[in-house]
Design a protein around this motif. Structure first.
Motif, PDB file in Angstrom:
ATOM      1  N   HIS A  31       0.835  -1.205   0.000  1.00 28.23           N
ATOM      2  CA  HIS A  31       0.000   0.000   0.000  1.00 28.23           C
ATOM      3  C   HIS A  31       0.875   1.264   0.000  1.00 28.23           C
ATOM      4  O   HIS A  31       0.593   2.237  -0.689  1.00 28.23           O
ATOM      5  N   HIS A  81      -3.831   9.191   1.448  1.00 27.48           N
ATOM      6  CA  HIS A  81      -2.965   8.188   2.073  1.00 27.48           C
ATOM      7  C   HIS A  81      -2.124   8.765   3.200  1.00 27.48           C
ATOM      8  O   HIS A  81      -1.774   8.041   4.140  1.00 27.48           O
ATOM      9  N   TRP A 127     -13.291   5.477  -0.802  1.00 26.24           N
ATOM     10  CA  TRP A 127     -13.016   6.100   0.490  1.00 26.24           C
ATOM     11  C   TRP A 127     -14.283   6.431   1.248  1.00 26.24           C
ATOM     12  O   TRP A 127     -15.347   6.616   0.647  1.00 26.24           O
ATOM     13  N   ASP A 162      -9.762   3.954   3.816  1.00 30.03           N
ATOM     14  CA  ASP A 162      -9.494   3.465   2.460  1.00 30.03           C
ATOM     15  C   ASP A 162     -10.242   2.145   2.264  1.00 30.03           C
ATOM     16  O   ASP A 162     -10.005   1.190   3.009  1.00 30.03           O
ATOM     17  N   HIS A 166      -7.137  -2.938  -2.511  1.00 25.86           N
ATOM     18  CA  HIS A 166      -5.714  -3.073  -2.167  1.00 25.86           C
ATOM     19  C   HIS A 166      -5.460  -2.858  -0.674  1.00 25.86           C
ATOM     20  O   HIS A 166      -4.423  -3.248  -0.159  1.00 25.86           O
TER      21      HIS A 166
HETATM   22 FE   LIG Z   1      -5.055   3.087  -0.878  1.00 26.79          FE
END
Ligand SMILES: [Fe+2]
Length: 203
Positions: A31, A81, A127, A162, A166
């Motif tokens: 990530h 992030h 998100w 998130d 992934h």
């Molecule tokens: Fe992400």
């Protein structure tokens, strides 16, 4: 006429993130590489924008459009992030301090806030954010489908969940609900309260 943009570098990954409870080192390392990719992309796009001749805008219109759209994706990916990585590494529980007070005031209870954030995360494609909206003077749980959709102007994200695959697929398969519970259990509310303080958000 040219516009100069500074290059930026990725923030370091906090060592605590490699020892989260329920989210593996493998997931976090992969990530983090995606996050570094957004930083590189931002720098690359701004380097290209540096060379665009704005006086012949008609000819460069399509280039300019795709660069500018991609820039929102890259910068969104960086900001999202940086919040995500920064506020993980804690022990979750119920938020205390000013953030806890804001949550109780604006959602009625911590459980109601968590339930709404979780449902928003299950409904979103990318998100869910808990953000303080400066115009309304309250928190909202906003939904996002990608890095650049659908942030809202004049709101400050304090929690960034998130829900891209992934973020959880290696550890949870398709069980996004369990991942969201685990995310909440790893939140560091001291970090969130520091942001509330830093931004000057008041009850
Ligand atoms: Fe992400």
């Amino acid at each position: 006429m040219t516009i100069t943009y500074e290059q930026i570098t990725a923030r370091e990954l906090k060592p605590a993130l490699l020892e989260l409870d329920g989210i593996s080192r493998e997931t976090i390392e992969a990530h983090y590489k995606l996050y570094q990719g957004y930083v590189n992309k931002r720098n690359e796009i701004l380097g290209k924008l540096d060379g665009v001749d704005l006086s012949s805008a008609n000819q460069v219109y399509s280039d300019l459009r795709s660069l500018k759209v991609d820039l929102t994706f890259a910068i969104g990916g960086i900001k999202n992030h940086e919040i995500y990585f920064e506020h993980l590494g804690g022990s979750g529980g119920d938020p205390a301090g000013i953030f806890g007070d804001l949550v109780k005031r604006d959602f009625g209870s911590v459980d109601a806030w968590k339930a709404d954030l979780k449902a928003t995360g299950l409904a979103g494609r990318g998100w869910a954010w808990t953000a303080y909206d400066w115009d309304e003077g309250r928190l909202f749980n906003y939904i996002g489908d990608a890095q650049n959709t659908f942030p809202v102007w004049n709101a400050t994200a304090l929690v960034a969940l998130d829900v891209y695959e992934h973020a959880y697929f290696i550890d949870f398969g398709t069980d996004r609900a369990s991942y969201i519970d685990t995310f909440l259990n790893n939140l560091d509310y001291d970090v969130v309260n520091d942001w509330v303080q830093k931004y000057g958000i008041r009850k």
